[in-house]
Design a protein around this motif. Structure first.
Motif, PDB file in Angstrom:
ATOM      1  N   GLU A   1      33.901  46.753  36.670  1.00 51.70           N
ATOM      2  CA  GLU A   1      34.147  46.613  38.112  1.00 51.70           C
ATOM      3  C   GLU A   1      35.654  46.665  38.378  1.00 51.70           C
ATOM      4  O   GLU A   1      36.125  47.422  39.216  1.00 51.70           O
ATOM      5  CB  GLU A   1      33.568  45.291  38.602  1.00 51.70           C
TER       6      GLU A   1
ATOM      7  N   PRO B   1      30.912  48.202  42.434  1.00 45.46           N
ATOM      8  CA  PRO B   1      29.749  48.208  41.542  1.00 45.46           C
ATOM      9  C   PRO B   1      30.030  47.447  40.248  1.00 45.46           C
ATOM     10  O   PRO B   1      31.130  47.490  39.709  1.00 45.46           O
ATOM     11  CB  PRO B   1      29.530  49.698  41.265  1.00 45.46           C
TER      12      PRO B   1
ATOM     13  N   GLN C   1      18.704  45.562  46.323  1.00 49.88           N
ATOM     14  CA  GLN C   1      18.047  46.665  45.629  1.00 49.88           C
ATOM     15  C   GLN C   1      16.622  46.861  46.133  1.00 49.88           C
ATOM     16  O   GLN C   1      16.133  47.988  46.219  1.00 49.88           O
ATOM     17  CB  GLN C   1      18.074  46.411  44.130  1.00 49.88           C
TER      18      GLN C   1
ATOM     19  N   PHE D   1      28.023  54.624  40.912  1.00 53.46           N
ATOM     20  CA  PHE D   1      28.295  54.157  42.259  1.00 53.46           C
ATOM     21  C   PHE D   1      29.792  54.009  42.514  1.00 53.46           C
ATOM     22  O   PHE D   1      30.580  53.841  41.587  1.00 53.46           O
ATOM     23  CB  PHE D   1      27.634  52.799  42.507  1.00 53.46           C
TER      24      PHE D   1
ATOM     25  N   SER E   1      26.383  49.158  46.915  1.00 49.40           N
ATOM     26  CA  SER E   1      26.257  49.394  45.485  1.00 49.40           C
ATOM     27  C   SER E   1      25.707  48.124  44.861  1.00 49.40           C
ATOM     28  O   SER E   1      25.663  47.083  45.522  1.00 49.40           O
ATOM     29  CB  SER E   1      27.622  49.728  44.859  1.00 49.40           C
TER      30      SER E   1
ATOM     31  N   GLY F   1      35.289  50.783  38.562  1.00 48.28           N
ATOM     32  CA  GLY F   1      35.110  50.505  39.982  1.00 48.28           C
ATOM     33  C   GLY F   1      36.435  50.602  40.707  1.00 48.28           C
ATOM     34  O   GLY F   1      36.555  51.250  41.746  1.00 48.28           O
TER      35      GLY F   1
ATOM     36  N   THR G   1      27.327  49.922  36.553  1.00 52.56           N
ATOM     37  CA  THR G   1      26.859  50.895  37.544  1.00 52.56           C
ATOM     38  C   THR G   1      27.997  51.693  38.162  1.00 52.56           C
ATOM     39  O   THR G   1      27.748  52.627  38.919  1.00 52.56           O
ATOM     40  CB  THR G   1      26.045  50.210  38.660  1.00 52.56           C
ATOM     41  N   ALA G   2      29.249  51.353  37.822  1.00 50.24           N
ATOM     42  CA  ALA G   2      30.372  52.177  38.276  1.00 50.24           C
ATOM     43  C   ALA G   2      30.300  53.582  37.683  1.00 50.24           C
ATOM     44  O   ALA G   2      31.016  54.475  38.123  1.00 50.24           O
ATOM     45  CB  ALA G   2      31.696  51.509  37.914  1.00 50.24           C
TER      46      ALA G   2
ATOM     47  N   ALA H   1      26.459  45.317  43.708  1.00 50.52           N
ATOM     48  CA  ALA H   1      27.634  44.447  43.577  1.00 50.52           C
ATOM     49  C   ALA H   1      27.181  43.035  43.227  1.00 50.52           C
ATOM     50  O   ALA H   1      26.870  42.229  44.095  1.00 50.52           O
ATOM     51  CB  ALA H   1      28.432  44.448  44.877  1.00 50.52           C
TER      52      ALA H   1
END
Length: 441
Positions: A332, A376, A226, A384, A236, A352, A380-381, A238
């Motif tokens: 995920e 992700p 990041q 991303f 992503s 994900g 965050t899915a 991950a």
């Protein structure tokens, strides 16, 4: 349920309190500030000291004294020769499936005439060099090597650099070396953690600078990715693995459902695993199988910590509440063991990746189906996507106007340019719209 297999949350969705909902839906690790500061310092050392910092990290974090960072090609070959033929066959089969699926995703170039005399195009080109991170430490992950290397190769990338932490002998696991050879990597380095991410992003005396850095890892690897994202492409966020198993009565054996939770929990104490159903009897059966499975697994301590920290067994009032929860969870991995998993999948926007039906274990996707397991996490899915061949391409557009096309567009473009207070733009357009402009073109 024994203390070793007791999840952090066990109850009805409707009765979850605010703290439990935060635990379920905000799955970022709790010491993000401390990790961010430490990672920033490590990346600064890599940027300023290059290889020297990496040798020092190997001593400090991996407990080894390295003679060189790069693993010679002959070591890759020795690793291949040392492995059981069944392992090599499995890696080769996985690589073949990954390539088949990822080649099918490659986009075609575009050329379109948007109006007479005005033709536009979009061209996709592979990145020159990419870095693939393969975790080490608690377990070797040759599968992660294939998941990064093979799609990059399918996309046409020339330089594919793998970094993986050294073991006690100063080398990554033999199966990681073998996977690099089978997958088609070009170089491999015994470098791990945030230092590896920095080296791939900035370049050092030994490690080439890459345009993209991909691959899963622990919280330090995630944080490092990041932090370098402004300089290179990353796939992503991950981070630690997670799974949500969604099940209805009679759609899968309870032992299978419990095994899905254990399989992802064994990755990392920070892993998040959750089970949701509309059936009280199925919930009880999974609770029982989970207790049996945790007691039997050799990675009992890791699994138990993950369960007690971010594990959940949940009862939904009905199908709608169950699927609403699944959408909010944005897992995920999502396993749909429902009466109509295809229909349920069609209504989802945030997973994900999704596994349909009881036979579709996440384990198959982790290793061999061909879909990518770099996905992700931590919700965050919602934004991303999982890693694909598209991550190793960039595109540019081209534009061509004939004299007639320019003449037809000159007036409106000049009007817009003057409305924006840019007379030079207006002049450039009008010149090409004039008779003189047509003659000089």
């Amino acid at each position: 349920m024994s203390a070793e297999s007791r999840p952090a949350i066990d109850g009805r969705i409707a009765e979850l309190d605010d703290g439990q909902r935060r635990l379920l839906f905000d799955r970022r690790v709790g010491d993000a500030g401390e990790v961010a500061d430490a990672t920033r310092a490590l990346l600064a050392l890599v940027r300023s000291e290059g290889d020297d910092a990496l040798f020092d990290f190997a001593r400090r974090f991996d407990g080894v004294e390295l003679d060189a960072l790069e693993v010679p090609r002959e070591k890759w070959g020795e690793a291949l020769e040392s492995l059981d033929s069944e392992v090599i066959d499995a890696l080769t089969r996985a690589a073949r499936n990954i390539e088949t699926f990822h080649r099918a995703q490659l986009p075609s170039d575009v050329e379109v005439e948007v109006e007479p005399g005005v033709t536009l195009g979009r061209v996709f080109v592979p990145l020159e060099a990419v870095g693939v991170y393969a975790p080490g430490g608690r377990a070797a992950y040759p599968s992660s090597v294939l998941m990064g290397v093979v799609p990059a190769r399918a996309a046409g990338v020339k330089e594919i650099v793998v970094c993986s932490p050294p073991g006690p002998d100063g080398m990554p696991s033999p199966v990681v070396l073998a996977a690099a050879a089978i997958g088609g990597a070009t170089r491999l380095f015994a470098v791990g953690g945030a230092g590896a991410i920095g080296a791939l992003a900035f370049g050092t005396g030994s490690i080439p600078r890459c345009a993209a850095v991909v691959g899963p890892g622990n919280r330090w690897v995630l944080e490092a990715k990041q932090q370098v994202a402004g300089e290179v492409i990353i796939d992503s966020p991950a981070g630690p693995s997670e799974v949500l198993v969604v099940a209805e009565e009679g759609c899968a054996q309870p032992a299978w459902l419990a095994a899905e939770l254990i399989a992802q929990a064994e990755h990392d104490p920070d892993a998040a695993v959750a089970f949701v159903t509309t059936s009280p009897s199925l919930l009880e059966a999974v609770r029982r199988e989970l207790r049996i499975g945790v007691a039997a697994t050799p990675r009992r301590e890791v699994v138990a910590e993950a369960l007690s920290t971010r594990g959940a067994l949940l009862l939904a009032a009905d199908h709608d509440e169950m699927m609403t929860f699944a959408e909010a969870y944005a897992g995920e991995h999502v396993v749909l063991c429902t009466r109509d998993p295809r229909a349920d999948r069609a209504g989802m926007r945030t997973p994900g990746t999704v596994f349909l039906g009881g036979a579709s274990s996440v384990a198959f996707g982790d290793y061999m189906t061909g879909a990518n397991h770099v996905l992700p996490t931590a919700g965050t899915a919602r934004s991303f996507s999982g890693l694909s061949a598209l991550d190793f391409l960039r595109s540019y557009t081209w534009q061509e106007l004939t004299a007639e096309g320019a003449a037809g567009m000159a007036g409106p473009v000049a009007t817009l340019a003057e409305a924006e207070g840019l007379p030079g733009h207006a002049t450039a357009a009008r010149l090409r719209g004039s008779k003189a402009g047509e003659e000089t073109s």
